[in-house]
Design an enzyme around this catalytic site. Structure first.
Site, PDB file in Angstrom:
ATOM      1  N   SER A  48      41.131  24.585  69.050  1.00  0.00           N
ATOM      2  CA  SER A  48      40.750  23.193  68.889  1.00  0.00           C
ATOM      3  C   SER A  48      41.940  22.233  68.858  1.00  0.00           C
ATOM      4  CB  SER A  48      39.935  23.013  67.604  1.00  0.00           C
ATOM      5  OG  SER A  48      40.699  23.316  66.447  1.00  0.00           O
ATOM      6  N   LYS A  57      46.619  16.006  64.027  1.00  0.00           N
ATOM      7  CA  LYS A  57      45.396  16.484  64.671  1.00  0.00           C
ATOM      8  C   LYS A  57      44.215  15.655  64.160  1.00  0.00           C
ATOM      9  CE  LYS A  57      42.742  20.761  65.353  1.00  0.00           C
ATOM     10  NZ  LYS A  57      42.711  22.229  65.103  1.00  0.00           N
ATOM     11  N   SER A  71      42.618  28.413  66.766  1.00  0.00           N
ATOM     12  CA  SER A  71      42.806  27.025  67.188  1.00  0.00           C
ATOM     13  C   SER A  71      44.241  26.527  67.200  1.00  0.00           C
ATOM     14  CB  SER A  71      41.960  26.088  66.328  1.00  0.00           C
ATOM     15  OG  SER A  71      40.602  26.252  66.628  1.00  0.00           O
TER      16      SER A  71
END
Length: 481
Positions: free
Chosen positions: A156, A80, A180
């Protein structure tokens, strides 16, 4: 470079991460072949999704030369673009302000990922600095949903979930401060477990993040991959402020046991904001019936804790913590951020932080901790608890745009995710599983919540549900096969 054949693409796309690792260890497939297949799929599919924003193909190829014998030996995955440090890779957090940052060393979770054999082909798209449940950074542009490009992939960890759903990679790094991991899992129809507080170390770069309210794990297509990933990354360093009890057996091995006669709570009432959308309510009711058919008892329950008040108090903490983090980033960037460096919502959070006194900040910490205690106490009678991941189906791209600089209006839109942050602040493990679908192309996740330290029960429950109502064969509009 290894040749990529259509037979190899099909095998790759039909396999979960553990299956691919086994193929490498038994020498049926070379790790280099898997890595080149993933790179080929980025070229084919990512122009439609925008899920991979920083390629690290050379890093993955280097790993593939000596993948080791770990459970994910040579398996392509995505880091990520927020949080996880992997030495030598860029990490921008979606910000041009940080675009020259390169990880100087591995974080503990990065070290454990590396030891498992995972081969990072890139970093996945995230919203700017992460505090958004869609993925639409100004720097890289929006990630769209492989099921329906008109709706959000969530955030996210939106780039991670979209790439997993499209089968570019079987598993991807994800993190969660207010949904997220779970929100993009719900939006993209994949699996997302937020583990217990203290399960995964923040070290050695950090001792604490948001008072233990940020969590790291993954998005995957199978429950067993999530369990195996938890086995890989769970653990603490000396001095970590939070810990969680660990079972004597691995979480992967515990999946072989199917739980019996669990007392399961569920709720059909949104704690604030709009009531459940009809499709979401139906998905929760279907999930409860499924669990009852598997031999569990279900009891409807309505939260008494004021989650709306806790939400606003939590955002006081986040504003101050974000401001502190940017003070640290200014040392790297050589200057403090300016308004032009950030999307309007992020700038509004920094501005708001300056209005809070130390007394107000302390009061909000106390209020959030009291709400967290109340949540855990309310759910203590249940072996597991069920909510929707989101109270509404995936929203259109742009609905959660961080170009909105009105802090209160922006944060009020998060009522769809009212059941998300509650389990960040309480520290309870919570998992989104892809049991629902709206209109045939809008996944609806169902959230299973467990007691602190008891990921095993919700993983077992998810494995039961996966077996009874399989989802792994579903194919979105944008898919490798």
């Amino acid at each position: 470079m290894a040749a990529v054949t259509e037979d190899l693409v099909k095998l790759y796309a039909q396999s979960d991460a553990l299956a691919l690792g086994e193929l490498v260890r038994t020498r049926q497939v070379k790790a280099s072949e898997l890595v080149e297949t993933a790179i080929e799929l980025v070229a084919r599919l990512d122009p439609k999704l925008n899920s991979v924003v920083i390629p690290t193909f050379d890093v993955a190829r280097q790993v593939a030369e000596a993948p080791g014998t770990g459970p994910f030996a040579g398996v392509p995955f995505l880091l990520k673009n927020l949080g996880t440090q992997w030495k030598g890779t860029p990490l921008t957090s979606g910000l041009a302000y940080l675009q020259n940052y390169v990880c100087p060393a591995d974080s503990e979770i990065g070290r454990r990922m590396r030891a498992s054999g995972l081969a990072p082909i890139g970093r996945s798209n995230t919203p700017e600095y992460g505090w958004c449940i869609s993925t639409e950074p100004r720097l890289y542009g929006p990630t769209v949903n492989p099921w329906n490009p008109a709706v959000t992939a969530g955030g996210s960890s939106g780039g991670s979930a979209a790439a997993v759903a499209a089968r570019i990679v079987p598993i991807a790094d994800a993190s969660d401060g207010g949904g997220s991991i779970r929100v993009p899992a719900s939006c993209c129809g994949v699996v997302g477990l937020k583990p217990s507080r203290g399960r995964v170390s923040y070290g050695p770069f950090d001792a604490d993040l948001w008072f233990g309210c940020i969590y790291f794990l993954c998005n995957s297509r199978s429950v067993r991959d999530t369990a195996a990933f938890l086995d890989v990354v769970a653990g603490n360093l000396p001095g970590d402020p939070y810990t969680a009890p660990r079972p004597e057996e691995s979480w992967l091995s515990l999946l072989a046991r199917r739980p019996k006669g669990l007392k399961i709570g569920y709720t059909l009432t949104a704690p604030f904001g709009d009531p459940y959308a009809p499709e979401v309510k139906a998905a929760v009711e279907d999930a409860v019936r499924l669990l009852e058919s598997l031999g569990h008892t279900a009891e409807e329950y309505r939260f008494e804790v004021d989650l709306e008040e806790a939400w606003w108090r939590y955002n006081d903490i986040i504003a101050v913590e974000t401001s502190t983090e940017f003070t640290q980033h200014a040392k790297f960037a050589g200057r403090p951020p300016e308004e032009a460096d950030l999307q309007p919502f992020n700038w509004s959070m920094l501005e708001y932080a300056r209005t809070l006194s130390a007394t107000q900040y302390s009061a909000s910490i106390g209020a959030v901790r009291k709400a967290a205690q109340r949540i855990a106490m309310e759910l203590a009678p249940f072996d597991a608890f069920v909510t929707p991941t989101l109270t509404q189906p995936p929203r259109p791209v742009g609905y959660w745009s961080m170009e909105d600089g009105n802090r209160e209006r922006y944060l009020a839109r998060w009522s769809d995710a009212a059941f998300m942050f509650a389990f960040n602040i309480s520290g309870l493990p919570a998992m989104s599983v892809p049991l629902g679908m709206a209109d045939g192309n809008k996944p609806v996740g169902i959230q299973f919540i467990g007691r602190h330290g008891d990921e095993a029960t919700i993983l077992q429950l998810a494995a039961q549900a996966e077996e009874a109502a399989p989802w792994i064969g579903r194919k979105p509009q944008v898919c490798a096969i």
